[in-house]
Design an enzyme around this catalytic site. Structure first.
Site, mmCIF file in Angstrom:
data_model
loop_
_atom_site.group_PDB
_atom_site.id
_atom_site.type_symbol
_atom_site.label_atom_id
_atom_site.label_comp_id
_atom_site.label_asym_id
_atom_site.label_seq_id
_atom_site.Cartn_x
_atom_site.Cartn_y
_atom_site.Cartn_z
ATOM 1 C CE LYS A 203 -74.909 -83.258 -9.376
ATOM 2 N NZ LYS A 203 -73.507 -82.954 -9.685
HETATM 3 C C1 R5P Z 1 -72.107 -84.076 -12.209
HETATM 4 O O1 R5P Z 1 -72.352 -85.217 -12.296
HETATM 5 C C2 R5P Z 1 -70.791 -83.463 -12.180
HETATM 6 O O2 R5P Z 1 -69.939 -84.392 -11.801
HETATM 7 C C3 R5P Z 1 -70.761 -82.213 -11.338
HETATM 8 O O3 R5P Z 1 -70.605 -82.510 -9.983
HETATM 9 C C4 R5P Z 1 -72.015 -81.414 -11.463
HETATM 10 O O4 R5P Z 1 -72.428 -81.378 -12.779
HETATM 11 C C5 R5P Z 1 -71.893 -80.037 -10.882
HETATM 12 O O5 R5P Z 1 -70.956 -79.325 -11.555
HETATM 13 P P1 R5P Z 1 -71.347 -78.181 -12.598
HETATM 14 O O6 R5P Z 1 -71.942 -77.090 -11.777
HETATM 15 O O7 R5P Z 1 -70.063 -77.815 -13.237
HETATM 16 O O8 R5P Z 1 -72.365 -78.748 -13.556
#
Ligand code: R5P
Length: 295
Positions: A203
């Site tokens: 990710k």
């Molecule tokens: C990342 O480490 C966070 O815990 C979220 O899972 C991630 O950033 C995705 O969320 P957002 O789309 O709000 O950035």
């Protein structure tokens, strides 16, 4: 006692018919064991090869941030539109209905809050991930952070060893160090470091030149949404990432902080799974939002 009379000889061997091509639909996953592939197929839709993960793990570090004050009221109604849920174990156990039967990517590192600097992380016992029937575990890696790069890479490495034993894929989550330039060079490095250390999914964040990040990463990449953007921009972000080769989104704030989260997650789905262009997806968002308000 086995029935020994009337044992029939097999007759339908399909001689000459080759077995079906079992090539797996996601890159870098061909050598995985069956359980891992099964879990990856629960997270990523085998028809499109893509996923919409709904991220609501933010509370483990930020507390009750906007949109996540009441996960039962605000997030549970969105879950039917997600391919996979990403959350921490406390929220999963207390609020997510087990009857939903959705795959879960379990946030599996801990140790920091927004009140302090990034701290040494601890990693969830893989047996707890098994008890929770996790389809994947997510572990953060702070590439480029002088103090925490080594311990967080070690966490990922250990999580992969444990995940391999249990057949649970590991998602490497690239955290951006304060001094890092958010460009394709940095994210290309961070994604590759995760994959080389064994992550089965990475990710990271979308940036210009993202095709290079995707090409050089041997496993599927999903992008985080990041801070809340106007809906059209968030849909453009998703579209650009998918067009550059991302295998999906792991999106939180741009969904649950939208004025119409249900409409937004459906519009994001249309971009990810149907390749809907941002302008069309925004139209869809607006019409779904109107339907909600006219009810
Ligand atoms: C990342 O480490 C966070 O815990 C979220 O899972 C991630 O950033 C995705 O969320 P957002 O789309 O709000 O950035």
């Amino acid at each position: 006692m086995a029935d020994l009379d009337d044992i029939r000889d097999g007759q339908s061997y399909g001689a000459g018919i080759p077995p079906p091509d079992q090539k797996f639909f996601l890159k870098g996953c061909d050598s995985m064991d069956w359980g891992m592939k099964d879990r990856m197929s629960r997270i990523f839709n085998p028809k499109t090869g893509r996923t919409v993960m709904l991220a609501f793990d933010h509370g483990f570090i930020m507390g009750p941030t906007s949109g996540l004050e009441r996960v039962d009221l605000n997030i549970v109604p969105l879950m039917e539109y997600a391919d996979c849920l990403m959350c921490a174990r406390g929220m999963l156990r207390t609020v997510v209905p087990a009857t939903l039967n959705k795959p879960v990517c379990l946030r599996s590192d801990a140790g920091s809050t927004i009140l302090t600097e990034l701290n040494d992380n601890v990693v969830l016992d893989i047996r707890d991930a098994c008890r929770l029937n996790a389809s994947a575990v997510a572990v953060m890696v702070a590439v480029g952070d002088k103090k925490y790069e080594a311990p967080t890479i070690a966490n990922l490495y250990k999580a992969v060893d444990k995940g391999m034993k249990m057949g649970i894929p590991v998602m490497g989550v690239t955290a951006v160090g304060k001094d890092m330039v958010r460009d394709s060079r940095y994210f290309g490095l961070a994604a590759r470091v995760c994959a080389e250390n064994g992550a089965n999914i990475v990710k990271t964040y979308y940036v210009e030149g993202f095709e290079k990040v995707v090409s050089a990463c041997p496993v599927p990449i999903v992008i985080a949404g990041g801070k809340k953007l106007p809906e059209l921009e968030a849909l453009e972000l998703a579209y650009n990432a998918i067009s550059s080769g991302a295998s999906g989104v792991d999106m939180g704030r741009n969904i649950f902080q939208s004025d119409s989260p249900k409409a937004m997650i459906q519009a994001v789905r249309a971009v990810v799974h149907e390749g809907l262009k941002p302008a069309k997806a925004f139209e869809l968002f607006k019409s779904l939002s109107k339907r909600k308000t006219s009810k």
